[in-house]
Design a protein around this motif. Structure first.
Motif, mmCIF file in Angstrom:
data_model
loop_
_atom_site.group_PDB
_atom_site.id
_atom_site.type_symbol
_atom_site.label_atom_id
_atom_site.label_comp_id
_atom_site.label_asym_id
_atom_site.label_seq_id
_atom_site.Cartn_x
_atom_site.Cartn_y
_atom_site.Cartn_z
ATOM 1 N N LEU A 9 -32.277 -10.698 37.184
ATOM 2 C CA LEU A 9 -31.747 -10.156 38.536
ATOM 3 C C LEU A 9 -32.716 -10.811 39.707
ATOM 4 C CD1 LEU A 9 -31.647 -6.246 37.531
ATOM 5 C CD2 LEU A 9 -30.150 -7.893 37.376
ATOM 6 N N MET A 10 -31.966 -11.589 40.456
ATOM 7 C CA MET A 10 -32.516 -12.281 41.564
ATOM 8 C C MET A 10 -32.159 -11.765 42.775
ATOM 9 S SD MET A 10 -32.330 -16.498 41.815
ATOM 10 C CE MET A 10 -33.503 -17.294 42.862
ATOM 11 N N ALA A 11 -32.999 -11.265 43.682
ATOM 12 C CA ALA A 11 -32.851 -10.788 44.784
ATOM 13 C C ALA A 11 -33.310 -11.795 45.885
ATOM 14 C CB ALA A 11 -33.992 -9.686 45.280
ATOM 15 N N VAL A 12 -32.304 -12.189 46.880
ATOM 16 C CA VAL A 12 -32.439 -13.495 47.734
ATOM 17 C C VAL A 12 -32.307 -13.083 49.223
ATOM 18 C CG1 VAL A 12 -31.000 -15.687 48.485
ATOM 19 C CG2 VAL A 12 -31.732 -14.988 45.887
ATOM 20 N N TYR A 13 -33.138 -13.556 50.090
ATOM 21 C CA TYR A 13 -32.836 -13.293 51.467
ATOM 22 C C TYR A 13 -33.394 -14.681 52.077
ATOM 23 C CZ TYR A 13 -32.924 -12.400 56.284
ATOM 24 O OH TYR A 13 -32.823 -12.345 57.665
ATOM 25 N N ASN A 14 -32.351 -15.527 52.786
ATOM 26 C CA ASN A 14 -32.917 -16.730 53.252
ATOM 27 C C ASN A 14 -33.892 -17.686 52.485
ATOM 28 O OD1 ASN A 14 -31.123 -16.368 55.328
ATOM 29 N ND2 ASN A 14 -32.957 -15.780 56.851
ATOM 30 N N GLY A 15 -33.456 -17.876 51.139
ATOM 31 C CA GLY A 15 -34.311 -18.604 50.302
ATOM 32 C C GLY A 15 -34.048 -19.980 49.925
ATOM 33 N N ALA A 16 -33.072 -20.604 50.843
ATOM 34 C CA ALA A 16 -32.632 -21.948 50.590
ATOM 35 C C ALA A 16 -33.570 -23.152 50.187
ATOM 36 C CB ALA A 16 -31.877 -22.448 51.665
ATOM 37 N N ARG A 17 -34.749 -22.888 51.102
ATOM 38 C CA ARG A 17 -35.896 -23.782 51.036
ATOM 39 C C ARG A 17 -36.184 -24.064 49.534
ATOM 40 N NH1 ARG A 17 -41.379 -24.051 54.739
ATOM 41 N NH2 ARG A 17 -42.257 -25.907 53.818
ATOM 42 N N HIS A 18 -36.467 -22.974 48.872
ATOM 43 C CA HIS A 18 -37.219 -23.203 47.558
ATOM 44 C C HIS A 18 -36.374 -22.872 46.323
ATOM 45 C CE1 HIS A 18 -40.982 -23.765 49.557
ATOM 46 N NE2 HIS A 18 -40.791 -22.600 50.176
ATOM 47 N N MET A 19 -35.037 -22.143 46.608
ATOM 48 C CA MET A 19 -34.175 -21.600 45.636
ATOM 49 C C MET A 19 -33.830 -22.627 44.423
ATOM 50 S SD MET A 19 -30.843 -19.477 45.871
ATOM 51 C CE MET A 19 -31.362 -18.747 47.430
ATOM 52 N N GLN A 20 -33.527 -23.716 44.769
ATOM 53 C CA GLN A 20 -32.864 -24.555 43.738
ATOM 54 C C GLN A 20 -33.880 -24.751 42.574
ATOM 55 O OE1 GLN A 20 -29.697 -25.955 44.134
ATOM 56 N NE2 GLN A 20 -30.070 -26.235 42.013
ATOM 57 N N TRP A 34 -28.917 -16.084 28.526
ATOM 58 C CA TRP A 34 -29.039 -15.559 29.726
ATOM 59 C C TRP A 34 -27.962 -15.564 30.644
ATOM 60 C CZ3 TRP A 34 -28.341 -18.425 33.870
ATOM 61 C CH2 TRP A 34 -28.309 -19.758 33.858
ATOM 62 N N SER A 35 -27.942 -14.509 31.543
ATOM 63 C CA SER A 35 -27.061 -14.509 32.683
ATOM 64 C C SER A 35 -27.725 -14.285 33.975
ATOM 65 C CB SER A 35 -25.734 -13.604 32.531
ATOM 66 O OG SER A 35 -26.164 -12.536 32.287
ATOM 67 N N LEU A 36 -27.214 -14.327 34.920
ATOM 68 C CA LEU A 36 -27.690 -14.314 36.191
ATOM 69 C C LEU A 36 -26.984 -13.498 37.175
ATOM 70 C CD1 LEU A 36 -30.092 -15.125 38.324
ATOM 71 C CD2 LEU A 36 -28.898 -17.141 38.799
ATOM 72 N N ILE A 37 -27.444 -12.449 37.898
ATOM 73 C CA ILE A 37 -26.791 -11.827 39.099
ATOM 74 C C ILE A 37 -27.765 -11.965 40.212
ATOM 75 C CG2 ILE A 37 -25.931 -9.540 40.023
ATOM 76 C CD1 ILE A 37 -25.620 -8.785 37.268
ATOM 77 N N VAL A 38 -27.276 -12.476 41.256
ATOM 78 C CA VAL A 38 -28.121 -12.779 42.463
ATOM 79 C C VAL A 38 -27.464 -11.821 43.478
ATOM 80 C CG1 VAL A 38 -28.536 -14.356 44.386
ATOM 81 C CG2 VAL A 38 -28.199 -15.406 42.015
ATOM 82 N N GLY A 39 -28.457 -11.130 44.177
ATOM 83 C CA GLY A 39 -28.295 -10.034 45.178
ATOM 84 C C GLY A 39 -28.588 -10.968 46.554
ATOM 85 N N ASP A 40 -27.645 -11.293 47.321
ATOM 86 C CA ASP A 40 -27.775 -11.813 48.376
ATOM 87 C C ASP A 40 -27.823 -10.708 49.582
ATOM 88 O OD1 ASP A 40 -28.129 -14.757 50.162
ATOM 89 O OD2 ASP A 40 -26.545 -13.262 51.347
ATOM 90 N N ASP A 41 -29.105 -10.636 50.160
ATOM 91 C CA ASP A 41 -29.129 -9.487 51.322
ATOM 92 C C ASP A 41 -28.815 -10.100 52.633
ATOM 93 O OD1 ASP A 41 -29.746 -7.094 50.877
ATOM 94 O OD2 ASP A 41 -31.871 -7.183 51.482
ATOM 95 N N GLY A 42 -27.723 -10.751 52.749
ATOM 96 C CA GLY A 42 -27.237 -11.296 54.325
ATOM 97 C C GLY A 42 -27.986 -12.387 54.826
ATOM 98 N N SER A 43 -28.211 -13.345 53.811
ATOM 99 C CA SER A 43 -28.790 -14.634 54.142
ATOM 100 C C SER A 43 -27.943 -15.523 55.250
ATOM 101 C CB SER A 43 -28.887 -15.436 53.065
ATOM 102 O OG SER A 43 -29.857 -15.150 52.080
ATOM 103 N N ASP A 44 -28.524 -16.129 56.354
ATOM 104 C CA ASP A 44 -27.914 -16.949 57.307
ATOM 105 C C ASP A 44 -28.219 -18.420 56.991
ATOM 106 O OD1 ASP A 44 -30.376 -16.842 58.222
ATOM 107 O OD2 ASP A 44 -29.942 -15.659 60.088
#
Length: 313
Positions: A9-20, A34-44
């Protein structure tokens, strides 16, 4: 290697800089169930594009992106707990760390050796700079882990935490109460709930990830004197008592999940948080509440005695 499906479970908000880098480290895990669910909290920024590209590189259905509730990281993680399938282990994941290859394997092995009961695994981290240059390991705690510690200290690192299927079911059942209580920290709440429900807290002294420090961390490192002094200062600023009340409300809102002893402890603690300073401090001692460091326990009792944990207004 034990067979154990783990839903990350991966919570994300404007994480583009380090996420890769984080996603690449997940793909490189020794434990591949494993499987992955990403919750994007309105990233711009490009967070959603990065997640979608990663999903396209994996087998169909392995990676799923959902919309978060746009109410902060803790609410996002609680939302992800609700969205996770039943019958699987759950792993919390931050957007800006890098996992070592054996992170999930170590967790799966520890949980499998514990059997079918509810268990919460967590480990140490390697604190690193923005460029991932290691700065040193996170502190090693030597006192027991359990409810009397969990009620007053968040020390099971959320970015390392993995929950057995039985523990995951408990989190899912208690998430609504946590949301209503507006708990401040998903990992602190999880530690409390699993301990209060009679589950086992499994602590691994081996670091399992690079914990990137970059100025935007939700909490940040806790291994320097400056960081320790800052955290101890939180005991006196009024917020800590508010956080404790929210946590107790979350536990009492899910009291059907708790052991009888945990119900008694939380009820007593709730009354102490409304008591005068000397009575609160004496009650804390009677309950046997403690933090892992002697200075931290002393500061907790001083804050209670000074009335800094008492509800105001």
């Amino acid at each position: 290697m034990p067979h154990m499906p783990i839903v990350i479970l991966m919570a994300v908000y404007n994480g583009a800089r380090h996420m890769q880098a984080q996603l690449d480290s997940i793909a490189a895990q020794d434990h591949q169930d494993w499987s992955l669910i990403v919750g994007d909290d309105g990233s711009d920024d490009d967070s959603r594009k990065i997640v979608d590209a990663f999903a396209a590189s994996q087998p169909g259905g392995r990676v799923r992106r959902i919309d978060g509730p746009r109410a902060g990281a803790t609410a996002n993680f609680l939302h992800l707990v609700d969205a996770a399938p039943e019958g699987c282990a759950l792993a919390f994941c931050d957007q800006d760390d890098v996992w070592l290859r054996d992170k999930l394997a170590r967790a799966a092995s520890a949980l499998a050796s514990h059997g079918a009961g509810a268990a919460h695994y967590s480990a140490r981290t390697i604190i690193a700079g923005p460029d991932l240059k290691p700065l040193g390991p996170s502190p090693r705690f030597t006192r027991p882990f359990g409810l009397r510690n969990a009620l007053v200290q968040a020390c099971t690192a959320g970015n390392t935490s993995v929950f057995s299927p039985s523990a995951a079911a408990i989190l899912r059942a208690g998430a609504g109460a946590a949301r209503r209580a507006d708990v401040v920290s998903h990992d602190w709440w999880a530690y409390q709930l699993i301990a209060a429900s009679g589950g086992s807290i499994l602590k691994d002294d081996q670091p399992v990830l690079l914990y990137r420090q970059h100025g935007g961390n939700e909490m940040g490192r806790n291994d320097t004197w400056r960081a320790k002094v800052k955290r101890l200062g939180m005991l006196f600023d009024g917020d800590f008592g508010r956080w404790m009340r929210a946590n107790v409300n979350a536990l009492q809102g899910a009291d059907d999940l708790l052991t009888p002893e945990a119900r008694d402890i939380t009820a007593h603690l709730q009354s102490l948080l409304a008591a005068s300073g000397p009575k609160a401090a004496a009650g804390f001692a009677q309950l046997g509440l403690y933090r892992h460091e002697a200075a931290g326990t002393a500061a907790l009792y001083l804050a209670a005695a000074a009335g800094r944990l008492r509800q105001r207004g």
